[in-house]
Design a protein around this motif. Structure first.
Motif, short mmCIF file in Angstrom:
data_model
loop_
_atom_site.label_atom_id
_atom_site.label_comp_id
_atom_site.label_asym_id
_atom_site.label_seq_id
_atom_site.Cartn_x
_atom_site.Cartn_y
_atom_site.Cartn_z
N ARG A 92 123.13 1.38 6.40
CA ARG A 92 121.92 1.01 6.18
C ARG A 92 121.49 2.31 5.24
O ARG A 92 121.21 3.09 5.39
N ASN A 95 114.84 0.86 3.50
CA ASN A 95 114.01 0.46 4.05
C ASN A 95 113.66 -0.62 4.90
O ASN A 95 112.60 -1.40 4.73
N THR A 96 114.87 -1.24 4.71
CA THR A 96 114.77 -3.45 5.50
C THR A 96 115.96 -3.37 6.63
O THR A 96 116.67 -2.00 6.70
N GLY A 97 115.93 -4.06 7.43
CA GLY A 97 117.07 -4.30 8.17
C GLY A 97 118.58 -4.60 7.55
O GLY A 97 119.51 -4.91 8.51
N LYS A 98 118.96 -4.72 6.17
CA LYS A 98 119.98 -4.73 5.63
C LYS A 98 120.50 -4.15 5.47
O LYS A 98 120.35 -2.97 5.36
N LEU A 99 122.04 -4.66 5.90
CA LEU A 99 123.00 -3.81 6.12
C LEU A 99 124.47 -3.88 5.10
O LEU A 99 123.80 -4.87 4.16
N ASN B 31 114.42 -10.01 12.36
CA ASN B 31 115.66 -10.39 11.18
C ASN B 31 116.58 -11.41 11.20
O ASN B 31 117.14 -11.30 12.33
N PHE B 33 120.21 -13.29 9.24
CA PHE B 33 120.71 -12.79 7.79
C PHE B 33 122.15 -14.17 7.31
O PHE B 33 122.61 -14.63 8.93
N PHE B 97 114.38 -3.14 11.48
CA PHE B 97 114.50 -2.04 11.60
C PHE B 97 114.04 -0.95 12.45
O PHE B 97 114.55 0.06 13.22
N GLN B 104 123.39 -5.59 14.12
CA GLN B 104 123.41 -7.28 14.03
C GLN B 104 124.41 -8.46 15.20
O GLN B 104 125.86 -7.97 15.38
#
Lengths: 111, 115
Positions: A92, A95-99, B31, B33, B97, B104
């Protein structure tokens, strides 16, 4: 854009040999996670590393996070046939939950 | 135990069809995805959502759209399926987060074949 490179793509080992997969990011990561995907299965979370230089162990698996928080490694000691699968690192940045996932390393173990 | 379910394990569609892939999670995660997985390319993020009705493009959003009308459900839509969208589609969910629990959790995947 942000990239996470993982090597090698494939590794064949004899049962009992050690195995290591490496992950390198183009940017500094807030944290890094490792997942394992068994053949025919879905990725399953193994561990998360957050601190610079952090080392964590799970039985025969050792995970490291580099001092600069841009690289990581997973080392398996004395592989077993149950270790077969694809190992993904995911970082990561921001500041997002994106991986951002690496391409994965597929491990084959010969009994 | 977190459970993420996907509507189909296998799907065969024809070029030009509209395709809906549904994902439901039961852990009240903020979240969600959608990824596609192709050999040698790892997991590539298509879209993600951090709240109801909110969505953000991932790395490969072209040809896809998403919908999140309820917190537990995240849908992936292929408006007009093409053969290059043949792939394994994986849905995942996670807590917000800042929670510090960013694991996840993945669904079992939908293997889509577009003829």
């Amino acid at each position: 854009g942000q990239q996470v490179m993982q090597i090698p793509q494939y590794q064949h080992v004899q049962e009992g040999e050690d195995f290591t997969t490496y992950c390198n990011s183009s940017t500094t990561l807030s944290n890094i996670q490792w997942y394992k995907q068994r053949p025919g299965g879905h990725p399953v979370f193994l561990i998360q590393l957050v601190k610079s230089g952090e080392v964590k162990k799970q039985k025969r698996l050792t995970f490291q996070f580099g001092e600069a928080k841009k690289n990581s490694s997973l080392h398996i000691t004395a592989t077993q046939t149950t270790d077969v699968g694809t190992y993904f690192c995911a970082g990561r940045a921001g500041n997002t939950g994106k991986l951002i996932f690496g391409q994965g390393t597929t491990l084959q173990v010969k009994p | 135990d977190v459970k993420v379910t996907q509507s189909s394990r296998y799907l065969v569609k024809r070029t030009g069809e509209k395709v809906f892939l549904e994902c439901v999670q039961d852990m009240d995660h903020e979240n969600m995805f959608w990824y596609r997985q192709d050999p040698g390319l790892g997991l590539r993020l298509i879209y993600f959502s951090y709240d109801v009705k909110m969505k953000e493009k991932g790395d490969i959003p072209e040809g896809y759209s998403v919908s999140r009308e309820k917190k537990e459900r995240f849908s992936l839509i292929l408006e007009s399926a093409s053969t290059n969208q043949t792939s394994m589609y994986l849905c995942a969910s996670s807590l917000f987060f800042r929670s510090g629990q960013e694991t996840q959790y993945f669904g079992p995947g939908t293997r889509l074949l577009v003829l």
